[in-house]
Design a protein around this motif. Structure first.
Motif, PDB file in Angstrom:
ATOM      1  N   ALA A  42       0.793  -1.239   0.000  1.00 30.03           N
ATOM      2  CA  ALA A  42       0.000   0.000   0.000  1.00 30.03           C
ATOM      3  C   ALA A  42       0.827   1.291   0.000  1.00 30.03           C
ATOM      4  CB  ALA A  42      -0.972  -0.003   1.167  1.00 30.03           C
ATOM      5  N   PRO A  43       1.895   1.399   0.772  1.00 33.27           N
ATOM      6  CA  PRO A  43       2.648   2.653   0.739  1.00 33.27           C
ATOM      7  C   PRO A  43       3.322   2.949  -0.602  1.00 33.27           C
ATOM      8  CG  PRO A  43       3.172   1.428   2.718  1.00 33.27           C
ATOM      9  CD  PRO A  43       2.361   0.537   1.857  1.00 33.27           C
ATOM     10  N   PHE A  44       3.506   1.932  -1.407  1.00 36.30           N
ATOM     11  CA  PHE A  44       4.175   2.137  -2.684  1.00 36.30           C
ATOM     12  C   PHE A  44       3.210   2.488  -3.815  1.00 36.30           C
ATOM     13  CE2 PHE A  44       6.850  -0.849  -0.260  1.00 36.30           C
ATOM     14  CZ  PHE A  44       7.965  -0.034  -0.125  1.00 36.30           C
ATOM     15  N   LEU A  45       1.913   2.478  -3.546  1.00 34.18           N
ATOM     16  CA  LEU A  45       0.917   2.835  -4.550  1.00 34.18           C
ATOM     17  C   LEU A  45       0.633   4.332  -4.441  1.00 34.18           C
ATOM     18  CD1 LEU A  45      -1.606  -0.092  -4.083  1.00 34.18           C
ATOM     19  CD2 LEU A  45       0.115   0.148  -5.856  1.00 34.18           C
ATOM     20  N   GLU A  46       1.424   5.119  -5.087  1.00 37.16           N
ATOM     21  CA  GLU A  46       1.272   6.564  -4.975  1.00 37.16           C
ATOM     22  C   GLU A  46       0.846   7.156  -6.310  1.00 37.16           C
ATOM     23  OE1 GLU A  46       5.863   7.899  -5.544  1.00 37.16           O
ATOM     24  OE2 GLU A  46       5.207   7.257  -3.564  1.00 37.16           O
ATOM     25  N   SER A  47       0.292   8.330  -6.211  1.00 39.67           N
ATOM     26  CA  SER A  47      -0.159   9.001  -7.428  1.00 39.67           C
ATOM     27  C   SER A  47       1.001   9.764  -8.060  1.00 39.67           C
ATOM     28  CB  SER A  47      -1.296   9.965  -7.103  1.00 39.67           C
ATOM     29  OG  SER A  47      -0.829  10.975  -6.237  1.00 39.67           O
ATOM     30  N   GLY A  48       0.775  10.210  -9.264  1.00 40.82           N
ATOM     31  CA  GLY A  48       1.801  10.962  -9.962  1.00 40.82           C
ATOM     32  C   GLY A  48       1.217  11.662 -11.172  1.00 40.82           C
ATOM     33  N   VAL A  49       2.007  12.513 -11.771  1.00 39.45           N
ATOM     34  CA  VAL A  49       1.576  13.266 -12.946  1.00 39.45           C
ATOM     35  C   VAL A  49       2.517  12.926 -14.086  1.00 39.45           C
ATOM     36  CG1 VAL A  49       1.227  15.559 -13.904  1.00 39.45           C
ATOM     37  CG2 VAL A  49       0.638  15.114 -11.524  1.00 39.45           C
ATOM     38  N   ILE A  50       1.946  12.582 -15.222  1.00 41.15           N
ATOM     39  CA  ILE A  50       2.727  12.280 -16.414  1.00 41.15           C
ATOM     40  C   ILE A  50       2.443  13.378 -17.431  1.00 41.15           C
ATOM     41  CG2 ILE A  50       3.100  10.634 -18.284  1.00 41.15           C
ATOM     42  CD1 ILE A  50       1.995   8.476 -16.398  1.00 41.15           C
ATOM     43  N   THR A  51       3.486  14.021 -17.902  1.00 41.95           N
ATOM     44  CA  THR A  51       3.312  15.055 -18.924  1.00 41.95           C
ATOM     45  C   THR A  51       4.019  14.621 -20.194  1.00 41.95           C
ATOM     46  OG1 THR A  51       5.253  16.251 -18.136  1.00 41.95           O
ATOM     47  CG2 THR A  51       3.138  16.918 -17.244  1.00 41.95           C
ATOM     48  N   GLN A  52       3.436  14.987 -21.290  1.00 46.62           N
ATOM     49  CA  GLN A  52       4.018  14.639 -22.579  1.00 46.62           C
ATOM     50  C   GLN A  52       3.943  15.875 -23.468  1.00 46.62           C
ATOM     51  OE1 GLN A  52       2.089  11.401 -24.549  1.00 46.62           O
ATOM     52  NE2 GLN A  52       3.602  11.286 -26.171  1.00 46.62           N
ATOM     53  N   ASP A  53       5.085  16.272 -23.977  1.00 41.47           N
ATOM     54  CA  ASP A  53       5.146  17.441 -24.851  1.00 41.47           C
ATOM     55  C   ASP A  53       4.896  16.989 -26.287  1.00 41.47           C
ATOM     56  OD1 ASP A  53       5.516  19.946 -25.842  1.00 41.47           O
ATOM     57  OD2 ASP A  53       7.709  19.897 -25.699  1.00 41.47           O
ATOM     58  N   LEU A  54       3.851  17.529 -26.910  1.00 42.74           N
ATOM     59  CA  LEU A  54       3.496  17.168 -28.275  1.00 42.74           C
ATOM     60  C   LEU A  54       4.091  18.121 -29.299  1.00 42.74           C
ATOM     61  CD1 LEU A  54      -0.259  16.236 -27.773  1.00 42.74           C
ATOM     62  CD2 LEU A  54       1.694  14.710 -27.897  1.00 42.74           C
ATOM     63  N   GLY A  55       4.834  19.083 -28.842  1.00 40.94           N
ATOM     64  CA  GLY A  55       5.416  20.062 -29.763  1.00 40.94           C
ATOM     65  C   GLY A  55       4.441  21.215 -30.010  1.00 40.94           C
ATOM     66  N   SER A  56       4.946  22.276 -30.545  1.00 41.19           N
ATOM     67  CA  SER A  56       4.216  23.522 -30.861  1.00 41.19           C
ATOM     68  C   SER A  56       3.375  24.021 -29.695  1.00 41.19           C
ATOM     69  CB  SER A  56       3.340  23.337 -32.122  1.00 41.19           C
ATOM     70  OG  SER A  56       2.258  22.477 -31.862  1.00 41.19           O
ATOM     71  N   GLY A  57       3.933  23.887 -28.477  1.00 40.65           N
ATOM     72  CA  GLY A  57       3.270  24.456 -27.303  1.00 40.65           C
ATOM     73  C   GLY A  57       2.142  23.630 -26.741  1.00 40.65           C
ATOM     74  N   THR A  58       1.926  22.428 -27.231  1.00 37.21           N
ATOM     75  CA  THR A  58       0.841  21.581 -26.733  1.00 37.21           C
ATOM     76  C   THR A  58       1.427  20.524 -25.813  1.00 37.21           C
ATOM     77  OG1 THR A  58      -0.300  21.862 -28.839  1.00 37.21           O
ATOM     78  CG2 THR A  58      -1.078  20.113 -27.401  1.00 37.21           C
ATOM     79  N   THR A  59       0.869  20.425 -24.609  1.00 36.80           N
ATOM     80  CA  THR A  59       1.336  19.468 -23.616  1.00 36.80           C
ATOM     81  C   THR A  59       0.141  18.684 -23.086  1.00 36.80           C
ATOM     82  OG1 THR A  59       3.083  21.003 -22.961  1.00 36.80           O
ATOM     83  CG2 THR A  59       2.594  19.199 -21.454  1.00 36.80           C
ATOM     84  N   LEU A  60       0.269  17.390 -23.071  1.00 36.23           N
ATOM     85  CA  LEU A  60      -0.751  16.534 -22.468  1.00 36.23           C
ATOM     86  C   LEU A  60      -0.330  16.198 -21.046  1.00 36.23           C
ATOM     87  CD1 LEU A  60      -1.620  13.939 -25.249  1.00 36.23           C
ATOM     88  CD2 LEU A  60      -3.047  15.778 -24.399  1.00 36.23           C
ATOM     89  N   THR A  61      -1.266  16.261 -20.124  1.00 33.72           N
ATOM     90  CA  THR A  61      -0.988  15.937 -18.735  1.00 33.72           C
ATOM     91  C   THR A  61      -1.945  14.831 -18.291  1.00 33.72           C
ATOM     92  OG1 THR A  61      -0.335  18.217 -18.320  1.00 33.72           O
ATOM     93  CG2 THR A  61      -0.829  16.865 -16.406  1.00 33.72           C
ATOM     94  N   PHE A  62      -1.369  13.766 -17.787  1.00 32.28           N
ATOM     95  CA  PHE A  62      -2.154  12.650 -17.261  1.00 32.28           C
ATOM     96  C   PHE A  62      -1.865  12.535 -15.780  1.00 32.28           C
ATOM     97  CE2 PHE A  62      -1.190  11.504 -21.662  1.00 32.28           C
ATOM     98  CZ  PHE A  62      -2.473  11.333 -22.154  1.00 32.28           C
ATOM     99  N   THR A  63      -2.889  12.271 -14.998  1.00 32.08           N
ATOM    100  CA  THR A  63      -2.726  12.082 -13.565  1.00 32.08           C
ATOM    101  C   THR A  63      -3.011  10.630 -13.225  1.00 32.08           C
ATOM    102  OG1 THR A  63      -3.479  14.338 -13.186  1.00 32.08           O
ATOM    103  CG2 THR A  63      -3.461  12.879 -11.299  1.00 32.08           C
ATOM    104  N   LYS A  64      -2.031   9.973 -12.607  1.00 38.42           N
ATOM    105  CA  LYS A  64      -2.233   8.607 -12.148  1.00 38.42           C
ATOM    106  C   LYS A  64      -3.035   8.660 -10.843  1.00 38.42           C
ATOM    107  CE  LYS A  64       1.708   6.761 -11.578  1.00 38.42           C
ATOM    108  NZ  LYS A  64       3.013   6.123 -11.444  1.00 38.42           N
ATOM    109  N   PRO A  65      -4.072   7.842 -10.720  1.00 37.64           N
ATOM    110  CA  PRO A  65      -4.868   7.881  -9.493  1.00 37.64           C
ATOM    111  C   PRO A  65      -4.110   7.308  -8.296  1.00 37.64           C
ATOM    112  CG  PRO A  65      -5.645   6.140 -10.928  1.00 37.64           C
ATOM    113  CD  PRO A  65      -4.584   6.900 -11.688  1.00 37.64           C
ATOM    114  N   ASN A  66      -4.493   7.741  -7.119  1.00 36.22           N
ATOM    115  CA  ASN A  66      -3.889   7.278  -5.880  1.00 36.22           C
ATOM    116  C   ASN A  66      -4.706   6.101  -5.351  1.00 36.22           C
ATOM    117  OD1 ASN A  66      -2.605   6.949  -3.489  1.00 36.22           O
ATOM    118  ND2 ASN A  66      -2.907   9.033  -2.748  1.00 36.22           N
TER     119      ASN A  66
END
Length: 111
Positions: A42-66
């Motif tokens: 359980a302590p190792f199941l933490e949330s996080g944010v994944i960002t991906q740069d698509l170029g030309s100023g567009t960034t996708l952000t994904f949030t991993k659930p906790n």
């Protein structure tokens, strides 16, 4: 030395109930192992944010659930269910033991 649950209990007429009690006791041991595993993981199941740069100023952000809270609740329910199945298994084994004692005392009284 026998490792299965209720290895010292004998029976004359309730063999299937004794087998069921042993099986239910084994299932409760497995539930305890699952609960301990969930408490360790359980302590190792933490949330996080994944960002991906698509170029030309567009960034996708994904949030991993906790999932930590879910793992803690699941481990607590595993402990409760393991205790309940162990109590039911003990009740079945007690019925088998009482039957064996009653049968032995009845046979001793008739002899």
């Amino acid at each position: 030395m026998k490792i299965y649950p209720y290895s010292r209990i004998k029976t004359v007429n309730l063999g299937p109930l004794l087998i069921a009690a042993r099986l239910i006791g084994f299932i409760s041991f497995i539930l305890f192992a699952i609960a301990i595993t969930l408490m360790i993981v359980a302590p190792f199941l933490e949330s996080g944010v994944i960002t991906q740069d698509l170029g030309s100023g567009t960034t996708l952000t994904f949030t991993k659930p906790n999932h930590t809270g879910l793992a803690i609740v699941a481990s607590l329910w595993s402990v409760v269910s393991a205790l309940a199945t162990l109590a039911f298994s003990g009740l079945c084994a007690a019925v088998v033991s009482l039957e064996y004692t009653y049968t032995q005392s009845k046979q001793a009284a008739t002899e």
